[in-house]
Design an enzyme around this catalytic site. Structure first.
Site, PDB file in Angstrom:
ATOM      1  N   ARG A 160       0.848  -1.188   0.000  1.00 30.14           N
ATOM      2  CA  ARG A 160       0.000   0.000   0.000  1.00 30.14           C
ATOM      3  C   ARG A 160       0.887   1.243   0.000  1.00 30.14           C
ATOM      4  O   ARG A 160       2.053   1.188   0.406  1.00 30.14           O
ATOM      5  CB  ARG A 160      -0.889   0.032   1.250  1.00 30.14           C
ATOM      6  CG  ARG A 160      -1.817  -1.164   1.418  1.00 30.14           C
ATOM      7  CD  ARG A 160      -2.570  -1.031   2.742  1.00 30.14           C
ATOM      8  NE  ARG A 160      -3.557  -2.092   2.940  1.00 30.14           N
ATOM      9  CZ  ARG A 160      -3.318  -3.224   3.607  1.00 30.14           C
ATOM     10  NH1 ARG A 160      -2.110  -3.443   4.142  1.00 30.14           N
ATOM     11  NH2 ARG A 160      -4.262  -4.140   3.746  1.00 30.14           N
ATOM     12  N   LYS A 184      -1.883  -2.379   7.869  1.00 30.28           N
ATOM     13  CA  LYS A 184      -3.100  -1.988   8.588  1.00 30.28           C
ATOM     14  C   LYS A 184      -3.293  -2.877   9.818  1.00 30.28           C
ATOM     15  O   LYS A 184      -2.900  -4.038   9.825  1.00 30.28           O
ATOM     16  CB  LYS A 184      -4.316  -2.125   7.665  1.00 30.28           C
ATOM     17  CG  LYS A 184      -4.459  -0.976   6.670  1.00 30.28           C
ATOM     18  CD  LYS A 184      -5.782  -1.073   5.949  1.00 30.28           C
ATOM     19  CE  LYS A 184      -6.003   0.127   5.039  1.00 30.28           C
ATOM     20  NZ  LYS A 184      -7.300   0.055   4.350  1.00 30.28           N
ATOM     21  N   HIS A 259      -2.694   3.204  -5.948  1.00 28.28           N
ATOM     22  CA  HIS A 259      -3.282   2.000  -5.350  1.00 28.28           C
ATOM     23  C   HIS A 259      -3.624   0.945  -6.405  1.00 28.28           C
ATOM     24  O   HIS A 259      -3.734  -0.244  -6.089  1.00 28.28           O
ATOM     25  CB  HIS A 259      -4.543   2.369  -4.561  1.00 28.28           C
ATOM     26  CG  HIS A 259      -4.964   1.318  -3.580  1.00 28.28           C
ATOM     27  ND1 HIS A 259      -4.196   0.973  -2.480  1.00 28.28           N
ATOM     28  CD2 HIS A 259      -6.057   0.516  -3.526  1.00 28.28           C
ATOM     29  CE1 HIS A 259      -4.806   0.011  -1.802  1.00 28.28           C
ATOM     30  NE2 HIS A 259      -5.930  -0.278  -2.412  1.00 28.28           N
ATOM     31  N   ARG A 262      -1.290  -2.010  -6.649  1.00 25.74           N
ATOM     32  CA  ARG A 262      -1.555  -3.096  -5.703  1.00 25.74           C
ATOM     33  C   ARG A 262      -2.640  -4.020  -6.272  1.00 25.74           C
ATOM     34  O   ARG A 262      -2.545  -5.248  -6.174  1.00 25.74           O
ATOM     35  CB  ARG A 262      -1.994  -2.501  -4.363  1.00 25.74           C
ATOM     36  CG  ARG A 262      -2.393  -3.511  -3.287  1.00 25.74           C
ATOM     37  CD  ARG A 262      -2.595  -2.749  -1.985  1.00 25.74           C
ATOM     38  NE  ARG A 262      -3.410  -3.470  -1.029  1.00 25.74           N
ATOM     39  CZ  ARG A 262      -2.940  -4.331  -0.130  1.00 25.74           C
ATOM     40  NH1 ARG A 262      -1.655  -4.615  -0.108  1.00 25.74           N
ATOM     41  NH2 ARG A 262      -3.750  -4.916   0.721  1.00 25.74           N
ATOM     42  N   HIS A 285      -4.320  -8.726   4.144  1.00 24.97           N
ATOM     43  CA  HIS A 285      -5.750  -8.587   4.433  1.00 24.97           C
ATOM     44  C   HIS A 285      -6.099  -9.369   5.693  1.00 24.97           C
ATOM     45  O   HIS A 285      -5.690 -10.525   5.839  1.00 24.97           O
ATOM     46  CB  HIS A 285      -6.592  -9.135   3.272  1.00 24.97           C
ATOM     47  CG  HIS A 285      -6.615  -8.244   2.076  1.00 24.97           C
ATOM     48  ND1 HIS A 285      -6.939  -8.687   0.808  1.00 24.97           N
ATOM     49  CD2 HIS A 285      -6.361  -6.916   1.938  1.00 24.97           C
ATOM     50  CE1 HIS A 285      -6.876  -7.685  -0.041  1.00 24.97           C
ATOM     51  NE2 HIS A 285      -6.536  -6.601   0.620  1.00 24.97           N
ATOM     52  N   TYR A 294     -10.557  -9.559  -5.998  1.00 20.05           N
ATOM     53  CA  TYR A 294      -9.604  -9.697  -7.099  1.00 20.05           C
ATOM     54  C   TYR A 294      -9.820 -10.957  -7.940  1.00 20.05           C
ATOM     55  O   TYR A 294      -9.064 -11.227  -8.859  1.00 20.05           O
ATOM     56  CB  TYR A 294      -8.175  -9.718  -6.547  1.00 20.05           C
ATOM     57  CG  TYR A 294      -7.814  -8.446  -5.825  1.00 20.05           C
ATOM     58  CD1 TYR A 294      -7.639  -7.255  -6.523  1.00 20.05           C
ATOM     59  CD2 TYR A 294      -7.673  -8.423  -4.446  1.00 20.05           C
ATOM     60  CE1 TYR A 294      -7.325  -6.078  -5.864  1.00 20.05           C
ATOM     61  CE2 TYR A 294      -7.347  -7.254  -3.776  1.00 20.05           C
ATOM     62  CZ  TYR A 294      -7.177  -6.088  -4.497  1.00 20.05           C
ATOM     63  OH  TYR A 294      -6.867  -4.925  -3.841  1.00 20.05           O
TER      64      TYR A 294
END
Length: 318
Positions: A160, A184, A259, A262, A285, A294
């Site tokens: 990211r 994250k 982004h 990615r 994730h 995706y």
């Protein structure tokens, strides 16, 4: 006239900072402790200040759900989409959660408000694999090697923008050819670095400017020797995408952004048969549901799949 409006806007912001000083400071402390990225902190503080301006100095203990709903409704009227509306709601909700934890407010009027339904199956914008090389050829300028390394980390490792921004020199191991990434949810993940990417990362590190501040350990720095800002990385990507698409007509240009690199990484892996769980781990994730976005396929791929069917229908069946 514009200058007068701008002046009023600045005065209003100053008033908000003065009226809700303690609450805003508490919210910032809460977000930092929770591990929110600098980018998220700035967005949330901006959203919350926007919300506070609608209260007209009302004490926060008197704020009700209707005030939050009114704010979100006005954001809609102002052109905010589902994702932006949901972010504003999340910001206000987090703000009141923080105040409750610090015992600065007894209720959370943003709790229980439903999220706007977003398009879950919308296909993310990404670069076709054949377009990656032409895109990278559009990287130019005094800091081309640094920028090339940044883009390679995104398109071939799925980082990211905020993760690239947060990278430190010691996060990269030449010996093991690995990169430690702080993502994250305050989660670390260790990624193998492809050999070709290693070469560019090491080249970028060799050319790295000596920071003005002795304690600056950022992997990617600006011309002033400071950690490269998220907005700067995004702007570099925007300019590179513009050069990449300069020969296309305006109507044929895609709305690419940093982004999207990615997205390209995730799409390539899945199309090459990578396991969904592995891709989830590589992307960082927390939920595999996020990764399933995706698994999209193009119309051409659907046609190819259908062409493989050996359809045999008896004449009598017509």
């Amino acid at each position: 006239m514009k200058k007068e409006l701008r002046h009023v806007e600045l005065d209003t912001t100053k008033e908000i900072d003065e009226i809700y000083t303690e609450e805003l400071e508490a919210f910032l402390i809460w977000m930092k402790d929770a591990g929110y990225t600098i980018h998220t902190q700035k967005n949330y503080i901006g959203d919350v200040k926007q919300f506070l301006r609608t209260l007209r100095d009302k004490p926060l203990d008197q704020v009700k759900k209707i005030h939050v709903m009114s704010y979100l409704s006005k954001a809609r009227e102002g052109g905010a989409g589902d994702s932006t509306r949901n972010r504003k709601h999340a910001a206000v909700n987090s703000f009141f959660k923080a105040l409750q934890e610090f015992e600065l407010c007894s209720t959370n009027p943003a709790a229980g408000i439903k999220k706007a339904k977003t398009e879950k199956n919308r296909m993310p914008v990404y670069l076709d694999e054949k377009d990656i090389h032409p895109f990278l050829l559009a990287v130019e300028g005094k800091y081309a090697n640094r920028n090339m390394a940044i883009f390679l980390l995104m398109v071939y490792m799925g980082l990211r923008v905020g993760e690239v921004h947060s990278l430190n020199v010691l996060d990269y191991s030449r010996e093991r050819r690995t990169l430690d990434v702080f993502g994250k949810g305050r989660k670390w993940r260790t990624l193998p670095v492809p050999e070709a990417v290693c070469d560019f990362v090491e080249h970028a590190l060799e050319e790295r400017l000596t920071p003005w501040r002795g304690k600056e350990d950022a992997m990617f720095v600006s011309q002033k020797g400071r950690r490269l800002a998220v907005r700067t990385i995004q702007q570099i990507a925007t300019e590179t995408f513009e050069r990449f698409q300069q020969d296309k007509g305006i109507e044929r240009r895609e709305a690419y952004s940093s982004h999207k690199l990615r997205h390209t990484f995730a799409t390539m892996l899945l199309r090459k048969g990578a396991d969904l769980r592995t891709v989830q781990e590589l992307l960082g994730h927390s939920s595999i549901q996020t990764t399933t976005v995706y698994t999209h396929v193009t119309d051409r791929e659907k046609e190819k799949a259908m062409d493989k069917l050996d359809i045999q229908i008896p004449i009598s069946g017509l």
